[in-house]
Enzyme design. Structure first.
Site, short mmCIF file in Angstrom:
data_model
loop_
_atom_site.label_atom_id
_atom_site.label_comp_id
_atom_site.label_asym_id
_atom_site.label_seq_id
_atom_site.Cartn_x
_atom_site.Cartn_y
_atom_site.Cartn_z
N HIS A 1 -40.74 28.87 79.92
CA HIS A 1 -40.23 30.07 79.30
C HIS A 1 -41.31 30.65 78.43
O HIS A 1 -42.07 29.92 77.71
CB HIS A 1 -38.90 30.23 79.06
N HIS B 1 -40.95 32.12 75.16
CA HIS B 1 -40.81 31.85 74.04
C HIS B 1 -41.91 31.35 73.11
O HIS B 1 -42.62 30.22 73.60
CB HIS B 1 -39.58 30.91 73.22
N ASP C 1 -42.40 29.23 70.56
CA ASP C 1 -42.31 27.94 70.35
C ASP C 1 -42.62 26.88 71.58
O ASP C 1 -42.79 25.61 71.45
CB ASP C 1 -40.88 27.39 69.60
N HIS C 2 -42.95 27.56 72.75
CA HIS C 2 -43.15 27.03 73.71
C HIS C 2 -44.58 27.23 74.39
O HIS C 2 -45.20 26.51 75.18
CB HIS C 2 -42.10 27.13 74.92
N HIS D 1 -31.08 31.05 79.71
CA HIS D 1 -31.65 31.11 78.37
C HIS D 1 -32.77 32.35 78.12
O HIS D 1 -32.73 33.17 77.17
CB HIS D 1 -32.48 29.61 78.08
N ASP E 1 -35.49 24.99 77.54
CA ASP E 1 -34.36 25.16 76.63
C ASP E 1 -33.12 25.56 77.31
O ASP E 1 -32.48 26.22 77.18
CB ASP E 1 -34.73 26.17 75.66
N HIS F 1 -36.46 20.42 72.79
CA HIS F 1 -36.01 20.08 71.50
C HIS F 1 -35.11 18.81 71.31
O HIS F 1 -34.43 18.29 72.01
CB HIS F 1 -35.17 21.34 71.06
FE FE Z 1 -37.14 26.57 72.31
ZN ZN Z 2 -36.40 28.90 73.97
#
Ligand code: FE
Ligand code: ZN
Length: 254
Positions: free
Chosen positions: A53, A55, A57-58, A111, A128, A166
């Site tokens: 996805h 985001h 942090d990915h 998400h 996530d 995570h």
């Molecule tokens: Fe994340």
């Molecule tokens: Zn995420």
């Protein structure tokens, strides 16, 4: 399936790295540095990048990884990820010939709007959406969508290995115990996973069988979960979507 190695990133992300003796593919590289260091140390050539996805942090490390050489970048068709070369959706297959691997794509919105999972050879990379003993927050989707996505994942075989984005497991188990204080499998999971964390090890992968037995976000039909949702709401509901939404809302405030 090739070896699967977790590269820790940021505070609690994992970049899952699929590798053999020569090649590697990475899932959700939020940062480039841990990947570049690992590839250099192990003398591996990057063959593909997969994103679940949009985001940061990915996907935040993808542009930097591509500066070291072009590789295909797979990710959800319906999300704004500038670095994608191969947008995918359910029904598509991601072929990584260097690793002799084919993964199928599943749409699992909730998400984010078009979040995808990659599934193959008994392994599930679910970003996530499904966490060990938890699930992602509903940023761009409804409770109903998230529930359908989780139900789709929960229908995979019991021994499917779950590689999520995570390390949230211990906090998730603490919450799950509030929802289901009498769940013995949950108590056993806490003992085991606490030991793993004390030894500095990831609690992942888990298995889908374990998730079905302990994850409150897959257990909306369990009488004990329904009862806890009712207590939280101060009202009697049994509609699975309402039970799920109540547990998700409770976790947001816990
Ligand atoms: Fe994340
Ligand atoms: Zn995420």
């Amino acid at each position: 399936m090739p070896d699967i190695v977790p590269l820790p990133a940021f505070r609690d992300n994992y970049i899952w790295t699929l590798r053999d003796a020569r090649f590697a593919a990475v899932v959700d590289p939020g940062e480039a540095r841990p990947v570049l260091e690992y590839l250099a140390r192990e003398k591996l050539t990057l063959a593909a990048i997969l994103a679940t996805h949009h985001h940061p942090d990915h996907v935040g490390g993808i542009a930097e990884l591509l500066r070291h050489g072009p590789v295909p970048v797979y990710g959800p068709k319906g999300e704004p990820i500038a670095t994608l070369t191969d947008p995918v959706a359910e029904g598509d297959t991601v072929d990584i010939p260097e690793l002799g691997l084919a993964l199928s794509v599943l749409d699992i919105p909730g998400h984010t709007r078009a979040h995808v999972a990659y599934y193959g050879a008994g392994s599930l990379f679910c970003g996530d959406t499904l966490f060990a003993c938890g699930c992602g927050r509903l940023f761009e989707g409804t409770a109903e969508q998230m529930m359908a996505s989780l139900a789709k994942l929960a229908a995979l075989p019991d021994d499917t290995k779950v590689y999520c984005g995570h390390e949230y497991t211990l906090a998730n188990i603490a919450f799950a115990q509030q929802v289901e204080p009498g769940n013995g499998a949950l108590a056993a999971r806490l003992v085991r996973d606490r030991k793993l964390r004390e030894a500095g090890k990831p609690t992942l992968p888990s298995t889908l069988g374990e998730e079905r037995a302990t994850n409150p976000f897959l257990r909306w039909a369990e009488p004990a979960v329904i009862e806890s949702a009712n207590k939280y709401l101060g009202a009697r509901v049994s509609d699975p979507v309402k039970v799920f939404a109540a547990i998700r809302d409770w976790k947001n405030r816990a």
